[in-house]
Design an enzyme around this catalytic site. Structure first.
Site, PDB file in Angstrom:
ATOM      1  N   GLU A 424      37.138  42.869 -73.970  1.00 12.07           N
ATOM      2  CA  GLU A 424      38.150  43.517 -74.811  1.00 12.07           C
ATOM      3  C   GLU A 424      38.239  45.028 -74.661  1.00 12.07           C
ATOM      4  O   GLU A 424      38.792  45.701 -75.534  1.00 12.07           O
ATOM      5  CB  GLU A 424      37.932  43.139 -76.287  1.00 12.07           C
ATOM      6  CG  GLU A 424      38.102  41.642 -76.531  1.00 12.07           C
ATOM      7  CD  GLU A 424      37.892  41.211 -77.980  1.00 12.07           C
ATOM      8  OE1 GLU A 424      37.530  42.046 -78.806  1.00 12.07           O
ATOM      9  OE2 GLU A 424      38.093  40.017 -78.269  1.00 12.07           O
ATOM     10  N   GLU A 516      38.041  32.860 -76.022  1.00 14.07           N
ATOM     11  CA  GLU A 516      37.474  33.197 -77.343  1.00 14.07           C
ATOM     12  C   GLU A 516      38.405  32.731 -78.437  1.00 14.07           C
ATOM     13  O   GLU A 516      39.597  33.058 -78.423  1.00 14.07           O
ATOM     14  CB  GLU A 516      37.339  34.706 -77.514  1.00 14.07           C
ATOM     15  CG  GLU A 516      36.029  35.277 -77.143  1.00 14.07           C
ATOM     16  CD  GLU A 516      35.911  36.728 -77.588  1.00 14.07           C
ATOM     17  OE1 GLU A 516      36.539  37.117 -78.588  1.00 14.07           O
ATOM     18  OE2 GLU A 516      35.194  37.460 -76.904  1.00 14.07           O
TER      19      GLU A 516
HETATM   20  C1  BMA Z   1      35.476  38.835 -80.433  1.00  7.93           C
HETATM   21  C2  BMA Z   1      34.216  39.165 -79.690  1.00  7.93           C
HETATM   22  C3  BMA Z   1      33.188  39.874 -80.489  1.00  7.93           C
HETATM   23  C4  BMA Z   1      33.232  39.553 -81.943  1.00  7.93           C
HETATM   24  C5  BMA Z   1      34.095  38.373 -82.249  1.00  7.93           C
HETATM   25  C6  BMA Z   1      34.220  38.078 -83.698  1.00  7.93           C
HETATM   26  O1  BMA Z   1      36.634  39.399 -80.088  1.00  7.93           O
HETATM   27  O2  BMA Z   1      34.436  39.684 -78.437  1.00  7.93           O
HETATM   28  O3  BMA Z   1      33.221  41.237 -80.257  1.00  7.93           O
HETATM   29  O4  BMA Z   1      31.972  39.396 -82.423  1.00  7.93           O
HETATM   30  O5  BMA Z   1      35.350  38.596 -81.736  1.00  7.93           O
HETATM   31  O6  BMA Z   1      34.933  39.074 -84.400  1.00  7.93           O
END
Ligand code: BMA
Length: 831
Positions: A424, A516
């Site tokens: 990110e 993610e």
């Molecule tokens: C994401 C990850 C982490 C974080 C998670 C939860 O974007 O890359 O940086 O812990 O979200 O917020």
């Protein structure tokens, strides 16, 4: 060549008061203070806050070692330290040997001039990381911002140190330091092989290997270079001038077994074939294990945008898995056993891919060896996350040396699938007032660091692997912020968690690869009991709020819970229901995205593990025990899977088949009343092709025989494998409204513990449907083989209890399991 291991007991001195205590190396300062009982358990209650001083001190690590006169007869005597965390000076017998400032680079230097026969002393002086970061910030020409968390160490982005050590939205801020992954003395003559790398080309059954020995060779020499693997051998004579950095030898290998990710290839669940590679040059030898496979990450423009597909040995693999964060906030606990247990749980949940997230570290050799053995593909982020980073020449030089080392160390692992620039950090260009005001300055910094340094070195040293600019990203050479963009490359999808959207929002996107997406839950009760003193066991107590690092975490969990479920009665019920909720959220996403294959070819949820006991997005609790999400993952990631997917008031029964075999059979789709009795039957004959997602039947909710508040849908598919007639059965249940609207009867669950062949077994039956059945034995170390399942009247479930930890050598008997047994299910969670 002689090697002396220098790990073991060292002395740890706090410079401000010269106080001394032992430290076990490999290990970290905080763990040493804990072992000598000078500090309380950092994970208990709010103790973390009392320990912030540790990162503001300077610490000296020392030990003595003996040197025989023979050792000194060697040309060079190197001190090799794999990881020094982070800013340090290394001395031998009081003479400075070197200084370091990057925990992702190894240290190696010739200490012969400082050694004497007899007793010698090695000292590593570790400076306060917090002070070093503050100094680095002062030296910058303009501020370089980073994201902060509830307990945070400022300017962590200016240190080449594991970024989440400075606190995260699931992690404590424990700015410890130390020496990890191995320390040794290496006495040798002539060149040293620092790394050996192989390039492979497959021609039918023949693999042509070009093996490169990467050298540290201060003086000129002529020697024989040899490489051996899988019974084949290559050798050549090399003339090396002083300072030569590499030498090459070719080998032709035949008849080897090909490496596949777990779940694929001729033996989907069997051991992965790995072969010893030995490279020798003069007196020095390097050994490692390699695997034979072809792998590409295909990013091709198509009508939907741009694909992201992991292609292994010509087959497209749907990546199923989760994001990996460091195994613990305390590096002393980064043991091989712990890595093995966590990764074993990943494989048991039908995962085939792990993303090593950029806020952590390039993991130890053990980690990748375990992934090679288990067949887990590794997506490797470079160690940068949620921040902007400087592009000062000194910083870039450190990063260049770091990535050079990491690529040469890791590139031969068959499990390693992808290098990704960061987590990110591309999107972060738009996050901060500084970069919003002066975007060009930070874009130039970004380009110098990621494309000009990391990407350039990865392309040069590992040209066969894909360099993925960032996660999320539209893919090579696409620098758009891909946050929530579902047409190209990988996406991170956080609307359900961060924006509080309903679970159906997961069905509003069609990711090509979702790397993610996550939803939090509270930990298991035993984990809460490990950190919350009695009297604090309530989710909004100070101790439990301290163990929740997302500013709105508890609110989001409770708010979402009450949208779907009735208010739970007590703490155990609340923890349980939060896990039901989390499992449901992630299942909704994964089942839909798997149903989109081949458009979507990957789903890695956030996150696999925890670094301390905490409320978080993990599916494995800090102690490695399974949360309900992990049991659910085992189901929703199974290679042959039946899902009931509701979108726009239509329910579709979908079969997803990742395997190479086709099936045929019958789908039984039954509408049931809440007491379990059958109200309607929508069964059909079905075909399930290989490597496919197939809609077996679709039903309009409005056309169902009963109103949604009084019924649920139960599906079961009985399939026959076309090739050999082998049968498989899968089941699924769908609620037709929010479960809180149902009037659930008491299922009258009957539980009996008996002695089975492999130890105690729990037998479960019910008179009425029981949803999300959750049997636990909190006082015992271990877990039931399944949890979070639904049980229907007339069915019987037999569950083995799988002992973990100490219970492995002394498993419980039926009596002790019965005494510890507690069972929750949906109806039992509320009054
Ligand atoms: C994401 C990850 C982490 C974080 C998670 C939860 O974007 O890359 O940086 O812990 O979200 O917020």
């Amino acid at each position: 060549m002689d090697r002396i291991e220098l790990g073991g007991r060292w002395n740890l001195i706090r410079l401000t008061d010269r106080s001394e205590r032992p430290i076990k190396v490999p290990g970290d300062i905080l763990s040493a203070l804990l072992a000598s009982r000078e500090i309380p358990d950092p994970y208990f209650d709010r103790n973390e806050l009392k320990l912030q001083w540790i990162g503001r001190e300077d610490w000296l690590l020392e030990r003595e070692f003996d040197i025989s006169p023979e050792i000194l007869n060697h040309e060079r005597v190197l001190l090799c330290i794999q990881v020094i965390d982070t800013i340090a000076e290394i001395s031998v017998n009081g003479g400075l040997l070197g200084s370091v400032s990057n925990m992702f680079r190894p240290f190696a230097a010739d200490m012969k001039r400082l050694l004497k026969p007899g007793t010698n002393r090695v000292s590593v002086l570790i400076f306060s990381p917090e002070k070093a970061a503050a100094e680095a910030a002062r030296a910058l020409p303009y501020p370089v911002p980073h994201s902060s968390f509830p307990v945070t160490s400022p300017n962590r982005n200016l240190l080449r140190k594991v970024q989440c050590m400075g606190g995260w939205d699931w992690g404590p801020c424990l700015m410890t330091g130390g020496i990890y992954d191995g320390v040794s003395l290496l006495a040798l003559d002539g060149p040293r092989i620092e790394y050996a790398t192989t390039s492979m080309r497959r021609e039918g059954d023949v693999w042509r290997l070009s093996v490169t020995a990467w050298l540290d060779s201060p003086s000129a020499c002529a020697a024989q270079l040899e490489a051996e693997v899988a019974g084949a051998r290559g050798a050549c004579r090399v003339e090396l001038p002083a300072g030569a950095s590499r030498a090459k030898v070719e080998i032709e290998v035949r008849g080897v077994e090909v490496w596949w990710p777990v779940g694929h290839g001729p033996a989907p669940g069997g051991p992965r074939p790995l072969y010893d590679l030995v490279v020798r040059l003069g007196s020095h030898e390097l050994r490692k294990r390699v695997g034979f496979r072809e792998l590409q990450v295909v990013a091709e423009d198509d009508s939907a945008g741009r694909s992201m597909v992991f292609r292994v040995n010509g087959s497209d693999v749907f990546c199923k898995g989760a994001n990996w964060i460091p195994a613990d906030a305390l590096p002393s606990r980064w043991t091989k056993k712990r890595l093995d247990e966590l990764l074993m749980s990943a494989v048991e949940a039908n995962m085939n891919c792990i993303r090593v997230w950029g806020g952590g570290r390039y993991e130890s050799d053990d980690f990748y060896e375990i992934c090679d053995e288990k067949g887990l593909l590794v997506w490797q982020d470079c160690a940068f996350s949620c921040a902007l980073y400087p592009s000062e020449p000194g910083f870039l030089a450190e990063v260049e040396a770091e990535i050079r080392h990491q690529v040469l160390r890791l590139r031969d692992h068959p499990s390693l699938a992808l290098w990704c620039g960061n987590n990110e950090a591309l999107g972060a260009l738009g996050w901060y007032p500084e970069s919003q005001k002066n975007p060009m300055r930070y874009i130039v910094d970004y380009d110098r660091l990621y494309e000009g340094t990391l990407g350039r070195i990865v392309r040069e040293l590992d040209p066969e692997r894909t360099w993925w600019p960032s996660s999320p990203s539209g893919g090579p050479a696409d620098f758009a912020d891909n946050w929530h963009a579902d047409g190209r490359g990988d996406m991170h999808f956080w609307s359900v968690w961060h924006e509080g959207k309903s679970f159906s929002e997961y069905l509003s996107v069609k990711p090509r690869f979702c790397s993610e997406f996550g939803f939090q839950s509270f930990p298991n009760y035993a984990t809460v009991a490990s950190y919350a003193p009695e009297g604090e066991r309530n989710v909004t107590s100070p101790a439990m709020e301290h163990h929740q690092r997302h500013n709105r975490g508890n609110t989001i969990i409770m708010e979402t819970m009450l949208r779907y479920f009735r208010m739970p009665t007590g703490l155990r019920e609340t923890l349980y229901l939060s896990q039901v909720l989390q499992a449901w959220a992630i299942r909704t996403a994964v089942e839909y995205w798997r149903s989109l294959r081949p458009l979507c070819m990957g789903a890695l949820y956030w996150q696999l593990n925890d670094v301390w006991p905490v409320s978080s997005w993990s599916s494995l609790d800090y102690d490695g025990s399974w949360k309900l999400l992990h049991y659910e993952a085992k189901r929703f990631f199974e290679p042959l899977h039946l899902a009931l997917i509701e979108k726009n008031r239509t329910i579709r029964a979908v079969a997803v088949n990742d395997g190479p075999d086709a099936y045929a059979g019958r789908l039984s789709l039954r509408l049931r009343r809440m007491d379990g009795s059958q109200a309607a039957d929508y069964s059909v004959e079905v075909n399930v092709p290989r490597e496919s997602s197939t809609e077996l039947r679709a039903l309009e909710l409005s056309a169902m025989a009963l109103p949604p508040e009084d019924s649920f849908l139960e599906a079961r598919v009985d399939l026959r494998r076309i090739s050999d007639g082998r049968t498989e059965t899968r089941g699924a249940v769908a609620f037709l409204t929010e479960p809180k609207r149902y009037t659930l009867p008491d299922p009258r669950l009957e539980a009996k513990v008996v002695t089975g062949k492999q130890g105690p077994e729990l037998i479960l039956r019910c008179a009425k449907p029981a949803f999300f059945v959750y049997p636990v034995a909190e006082e015992l170390s271990g877990r039931f083989e399944d949890s979070g399942f639904h049980l229907m009247p007339g069915e019987e479930r037999r569950l083995r209890f799988i002992p973990t930890g100490e219970a492995r050598s002394a498993p419980p008997n039926a009596e002790s399991l019965n005494a510890a047994l507690r069972i929750l299910h949906l109806r039992a969670s509320y009054e």
